[in-house]
Design a protein around this motif. Structure first.
Motif, mmCIF file in Angstrom:
data_model
loop_
_atom_site.group_PDB
_atom_site.id
_atom_site.type_symbol
_atom_site.label_atom_id
_atom_site.label_comp_id
_atom_site.label_asym_id
_atom_site.label_seq_id
_atom_site.Cartn_x
_atom_site.Cartn_y
_atom_site.Cartn_z
ATOM 1 N N LYS A 157 -19.474 -15.048 -20.199
ATOM 2 C CA LYS A 157 -19.501 -14.783 -21.760
ATOM 3 C C LYS A 157 -18.678 -15.223 -22.938
ATOM 4 C CE LYS A 157 -19.051 -9.751 -21.048
ATOM 5 N NZ LYS A 157 -20.287 -9.757 -19.808
ATOM 6 N N ALA A 158 -19.966 -15.044 -24.213
ATOM 7 C CA ALA A 158 -19.862 -15.734 -25.427
ATOM 8 C C ALA A 158 -18.529 -15.097 -25.647
ATOM 9 C CB ALA A 158 -21.283 -15.250 -26.185
ATOM 10 N N GLN A 159 -17.710 -15.889 -25.946
ATOM 11 C CA GLN A 159 -16.711 -15.808 -27.333
ATOM 12 C C GLN A 159 -17.006 -15.296 -28.346
ATOM 13 O OE1 GLN A 159 -14.856 -19.839 -28.050
ATOM 14 N NE2 GLN A 159 -15.461 -20.878 -26.792
ATOM 15 N N ILE A 160 -15.949 -14.385 -29.782
ATOM 16 C CA ILE A 160 -16.301 -13.683 -30.607
ATOM 17 C C ILE A 160 -16.326 -14.533 -31.403
ATOM 18 C CG2 ILE A 160 -14.617 -12.300 -32.100
ATOM 19 C CD1 ILE A 160 -13.596 -11.000 -29.615
ATOM 20 N N GLY A 161 -17.591 -14.385 -32.266
ATOM 21 C CA GLY A 161 -18.175 -14.930 -33.058
ATOM 22 C C GLY A 161 -18.641 -14.446 -34.373
ATOM 23 N N GLY A 162 -19.389 -15.004 -35.047
ATOM 24 C CA GLY A 162 -20.186 -14.201 -36.240
ATOM 25 C C GLY A 162 -22.193 -14.786 -35.760
ATOM 26 N N VAL A 163 -22.111 -15.121 -35.055
ATOM 27 C CA VAL A 163 -23.535 -15.207 -34.878
ATOM 28 C C VAL A 163 -24.378 -14.055 -33.555
ATOM 29 C CG1 VAL A 163 -25.498 -16.506 -33.613
ATOM 30 C CG2 VAL A 163 -23.257 -17.943 -34.770
ATOM 31 N N SER A 164 -25.048 -13.276 -34.677
ATOM 32 C CA SER A 164 -25.689 -11.811 -34.190
ATOM 33 C C SER A 164 -27.358 -12.707 -33.150
ATOM 34 C CB SER A 164 -25.664 -11.016 -35.106
ATOM 35 O OG SER A 164 -24.435 -10.300 -34.803
ATOM 36 N N PHE A 165 -27.592 -12.696 -32.086
ATOM 37 C CA PHE A 165 -28.875 -12.584 -31.228
ATOM 38 C C PHE A 165 -29.993 -11.916 -31.395
ATOM 39 C CE2 PHE A 165 -30.643 -14.475 -27.300
ATOM 40 C CZ PHE A 165 -31.639 -15.217 -28.436
ATOM 41 N N VAL A 166 -30.904 -11.557 -32.103
ATOM 42 C CA VAL A 166 -31.425 -10.400 -31.819
ATOM 43 C C VAL A 166 -32.520 -11.356 -30.625
ATOM 44 C CG1 VAL A 166 -33.334 -8.650 -32.788
ATOM 45 C CG2 VAL A 166 -31.717 -9.555 -33.824
ATOM 46 N N ALA A 167 -33.059 -10.599 -28.965
ATOM 47 C CA ALA A 167 -34.219 -10.955 -28.633
ATOM 48 C C ALA A 167 -34.927 -9.682 -28.308
ATOM 49 C CB ALA A 167 -33.832 -12.332 -27.807
ATOM 50 N N GLN A 168 -36.651 -10.100 -28.259
ATOM 51 C CA GLN A 168 -37.257 -9.196 -27.947
ATOM 52 C C GLN A 168 -36.971 -9.397 -26.210
ATOM 53 O OE1 GLN A 168 -40.693 -9.596 -29.978
ATOM 54 N NE2 GLN A 168 -41.620 -7.862 -29.308
ATOM 55 N N SER A 169 -37.559 -10.491 -26.048
ATOM 56 C CA SER A 169 -37.711 -10.364 -24.136
ATOM 57 C C SER A 169 -35.970 -11.140 -23.821
ATOM 58 C CB SER A 169 -38.238 -12.146 -24.073
ATOM 59 O OG SER A 169 -37.724 -13.173 -22.860
ATOM 60 N N GLY A 170 -35.627 -9.690 -22.268
ATOM 61 C CA GLY A 170 -34.618 -9.605 -21.941
ATOM 62 C C GLY A 170 -34.488 -11.156 -21.612
ATOM 63 N N ALA A 171 -35.343 -12.305 -20.619
ATOM 64 C CA ALA A 171 -34.987 -13.768 -20.568
ATOM 65 C C ALA A 171 -34.544 -14.539 -21.021
ATOM 66 C CB ALA A 171 -36.808 -13.774 -19.396
ATOM 67 N N VAL A 172 -35.431 -14.749 -22.498
ATOM 68 C CA VAL A 172 -34.813 -15.578 -23.763
ATOM 69 C C VAL A 172 -33.333 -14.853 -23.989
ATOM 70 C CG1 VAL A 172 -35.271 -16.734 -25.211
ATOM 71 C CG2 VAL A 172 -36.961 -16.336 -23.606
ATOM 72 N N GLY A 173 -34.316 -13.867 -23.711
ATOM 73 C CA GLY A 173 -31.557 -13.569 -24.369
ATOM 74 C C GLY A 173 -30.804 -14.382 -23.943
ATOM 75 N N SER A 174 -30.886 -13.653 -22.149
ATOM 76 C CA SER A 174 -29.593 -13.339 -21.700
ATOM 77 C C SER A 174 -29.876 -15.797 -21.382
ATOM 78 C CB SER A 174 -30.681 -12.750 -19.597
ATOM 79 O OG SER A 174 -31.440 -13.295 -19.426
ATOM 80 N N THR A 175 -30.670 -16.184 -21.116
ATOM 81 C CA THR A 175 -30.305 -17.099 -21.261
ATOM 82 C C THR A 175 -29.858 -17.800 -22.067
ATOM 83 O OG1 THR A 175 -33.113 -17.720 -20.107
ATOM 84 C CG2 THR A 175 -31.809 -19.387 -21.187
ATOM 85 N N VAL A 176 -30.262 -17.141 -24.088
ATOM 86 C CA VAL A 176 -29.252 -17.852 -24.383
ATOM 87 C C VAL A 176 -28.055 -17.796 -25.048
ATOM 88 C CG1 VAL A 176 -29.744 -18.428 -27.179
ATOM 89 C CG2 VAL A 176 -31.631 -18.309 -25.837
ATOM 90 N N LEU A 177 -28.001 -16.258 -24.354
ATOM 91 C CA LEU A 177 -26.266 -15.713 -24.622
ATOM 92 C C LEU A 177 -25.453 -16.881 -23.532
ATOM 93 C CD1 LEU A 177 -26.184 -11.937 -24.121
ATOM 94 C CD2 LEU A 177 -25.475 -13.494 -26.045
ATOM 95 N N ASP A 178 -26.295 -16.837 -22.422
ATOM 96 C CA ASP A 178 -25.219 -18.305 -21.352
ATOM 97 C C ASP A 178 -24.975 -19.138 -22.080
ATOM 98 O OD1 ASP A 178 -23.991 -18.847 -18.780
ATOM 99 O OD2 ASP A 178 -26.117 -19.402 -18.191
ATOM 100 N N LEU A 179 -26.127 -19.597 -22.865
ATOM 101 C CA LEU A 179 -26.491 -20.820 -23.785
ATOM 102 C C LEU A 179 -24.830 -21.026 -24.782
ATOM 103 C CD1 LEU A 179 -29.969 -22.311 -23.471
ATOM 104 C CD2 LEU A 179 -27.589 -23.929 -22.128
#
Lengths: 464, 204
Positions: A157-179
């Protein structure tokens, strides 16, 4: 064609959530989603819907249909096979549900465009804002909304912060979330919008532009549905907050059978890139760049110029960083003013040469760094401070990391630290980032992030 | 469909984009007359020929009756397989930096305008910048700055101003003419004291 704006607030900050397709079987998507809401500590009113329902699933009160729930639902998460989605959505409409995330796949992505058109029509008819289908949906660590069907033990889980992330792809989305969970800047909102059948990137940008919790927007795009509308929102959003974008499809063939040089040079990817550049987006070329850029914008104000001071406890790394800075289009090494040079000469031991990069030597400790940074921070010839801290050296330890956090609060110029190393370094990276000091793991990544920050500042200052 | 050369030239004229003096010629005699003792260029114009210089369909620095006559019959021979074609005679542009100014209609974003290092370097270096129309002067400047060859093509402040103005005019041309699908002005020869559009290709 202009169309109405969707209100995504009830989706992101719902007071009531229903999971349609919640199941007892642990491997089912509906089970994981419900479990995540419970694990995440969602404090709103939570309901489960399952046609073959028992009275409760995972201790959550369960209904056969959403129509049986007496409460007004802000967000319904639909995780059932595609062919049942139209009926479920119809019931959501009748129940006056405000927003829906359709997690289920099996629509346009496999050629079922008719089925997809049907659900869009239903959503439109009832005025429901619908994200998906075929998506991970939304996450907001503040409201603890999480429609992602990824088990929490697999995705940090990412910490609470100020960056919002928009990803069309779920695969890239979950990878980046994890990172992102390893980064100090933290997450504001996450949107994975899949097929973009109704709510698309333009709607999400519009929402995030107005969202006060979002400081930086990061996007992964495969395509843009409404080009002209995208341009209109692009013009507005970068005036308010920085946007970083990674666009897939660079290698796709250009315009085929082109009759002009122009068309053979400037294909679809180039057109997207042109729009991003023109309206002040920062273009990333891969996932790691997305994160570098997100970090710099999350932490640092735009510099007033491009002159960098490098302060290091390693000579070689200082030179590498000087090379990286000088290789950018607009950054350069600043020359210390005579006043600051004199000041440094008095404060630094004799073995330190007073020049940029300023090599504090391998035994530099918190005090030496502190004296050097404070002196350089006042130099009118310097716009950006770039300390390199190699934690492998004898003088660098937690006291130095703590000192940098303290100094950072007094410096009103961008200040970014480069630290390269494994465990011991990583520990201090997390410490410094939690304390408000962004840390980069290579000279090139730090330099390109600072360059992006500087160029965004120029974009904001431009006269039309 | 490619717009006929002089119709395309007419569109440029209206935006104040000056192209080099040209005329169709039907014979070598005609070409000699057009030259009136100045060096000229002869080119074959055909829908089937995109890369004119590479295909040997452009002959430059033709001076004098013999030279022009020889070049004319040579081109006629090469052009036979490209029929229908026409041969155009143009005054020689003075040398300068060759750029390409272009544009196309993008199905997503609408009209795009392009600038790059021109002439024979276009395909080799692919050094270009692209923006959505309409562009501002700031955009024009950024486009030039974005080119790797930016410092080469704007070797003087005057040349830079000329190119910026051309970009703004090209953007306007594309915006105001809905039916233009693709545009190539390649090369445009830019000098300190002016410029010449040497070749025009407009697809509608």
């Amino acid at each position: 064609m202009p169309r109405k704006e969707f209100d995504l607030e009830p989706m992101v900050k719902p007071k009531s959530v229903a999971v349609i397709g919640a199941a007892r079987e642990e491997e089912k998507v509906g089970h994981i989603i419900l479990q995540n809401y419970i694990n995440g500590g969602y404090s709103g009113r939570l309901y489960a819907v399952n046609r073959n329902a028992a009275s409760d699933i995972l201790g959550v009160k369960t209904f056969k249909s959403i129509l049986e729930i007496k409460d007004r639902i802000d967000l319904a998460v639909i995780a059932i096979p595609a062919q049942y989605v139209p009926d479920a959505l119809e019931e959501c409409g009748k129940a006056r549900v405000k927003t829906v995330v359709v997690v289920s796949g099996g629509f346009a992505e496999i050629g079922e465009t008719e089925l997809q058109d049907r659900i869009v029509k239903i959503a439109d008819r009832y005025g429901i804002a619908m994200v998906g289908p075929n998506c991970l949906g939304v996450m907001d660590p503040r409201s603890r909304v999480d429609t992602l069907f990824l088990p929490t033990y697999k995705l940090s889980k990412a910490q609470i912060g100020g960056v919002s992330f928009v990803a069309q792809s779920g695969a890239v989305g979950s990878t980046v979330l994890d990172l992102i969970s390893e980064e100090g800047f933290g997450l504001s909102k996450f949107f994975s919008y899949g097929n973009a059948a109704q709510v698309d990137e333009v709607d999400i940008l519009e929402y995030l532009m107005k969202d006060k919790e979002t400081k930086v927007i990061v996007m992964y795009l495969e395509g843009i549905k409404r080009g002209r509308e995208f341009i209109e929102i692009a013009k507005k959003v970068t005036r308010v907050k920085p946007v970083v974008v990674l666009k897939a499809g660079k290698t796709a063939a250009g315009v085929s059978a082109a009759h002009s040089h122009t068309a053979s040079l400037a294909g679809s990817y180039e057109a997207h890139e042109a729009v991003f550049r023109q309206f002040g987006f920062t273009i990333a070329n891969d996932v790691s760049e997305l994160i570098y850029y997100a970090k710099i914008f999350a932490y640092e104000p735009e510099p007033s110029g491009g002159r960098v001071a490098i302060i290091t406890n390693g000579g070689g790394t200082g030179v590498l960083t000087a090379d990286a800075v000088s290789s950018t289009r607009s950054l350069s090494l600043g020359e210390f003013s005579s006043g600051v040079s004199k000041d440094l000469r008095v404060k630094m031991p004799a073995l330190v040469n007073i020049r940029n990069p300023l090599d504090l030597a391998g035994d530099a400790d918190a005090k030496r760094y502190s004296d050097a940074i404070k002196a350089v921070a006042n130099d009118p010839n310097i716009d950006i401070i770039l300390p390199i801290v190699l934690f492998q050296t004898p003088g660098a330890d937690s006291r130095l990391a703590a000192e940098l956090i303290k100094i950072k609060q007094t410096v009103n110029k961008p200040m970014v630290v480069i630290s390269m190393g494994s465990q011991y370094t990583q520990m201090h990276k997390i410490m410094m980032e939690s304390g408000g000091v962004p840390v980069y793991d290579s000279p090139v990544s730090a330099a390109s992030a600072l360059e992006a920050l500087y160029r965004y500042g120029l974009y904001l200052k431009r006269k039309q | 469909m490619q717009l006929e050369y002089f119709k395309a030239k007419g569109l440029l004229d209206k935006q104040g984009i000056r192209s080099i003096e040209s005329r169709y010629v039907g014979s070598a005699v005609d070409a000699v007359k057009f030259a009136s003792d100045e060096p000229i260029v002869l080119k074959v114009i055909s829908e089937k020929a995109l890369h004119k210089s590479r295909a040997g369909l452009v002959m430059t620095s033709l001076a004098g009756k013999d030279d022009i006559t020889r070049a004319y019959s040579g081109l006629e021979r090469k052009a036979r397989q490209l029929a229908p074609y026409r041969i155009i005679a143009q005054k020689m542009a003075r040398s300068g930096i060759e750029i390409i100014l272009g544009g196309r209609e993008d199905p997503q974003f609408g009209k795009l305008v392009l600038i790059g290092l021109g002439g024979i370097y276009v395909e080799a270096f692919k050094d270009f910048a692209l923006r959505v129309c309409p562009i501002t002067r700031y955009d024009a400047r950024e486009m030039i700055a974005q080119l790797k060859s930016g410092k080469v093509i704007t070797y003087s402040g005057k040349a830079e101003k000329i190119i910026e103005d051309l970009l703004l005019k090209a953007s306007k041309l594309l915006e105001e003419n809905d039916r233009i699908k693709e545009l190539d002005l390649n090369p445009v020869i830019v000098r300190e004291d002016g410029y010449d559009v040497v070749d025009i290709r407009v697809l509608v």
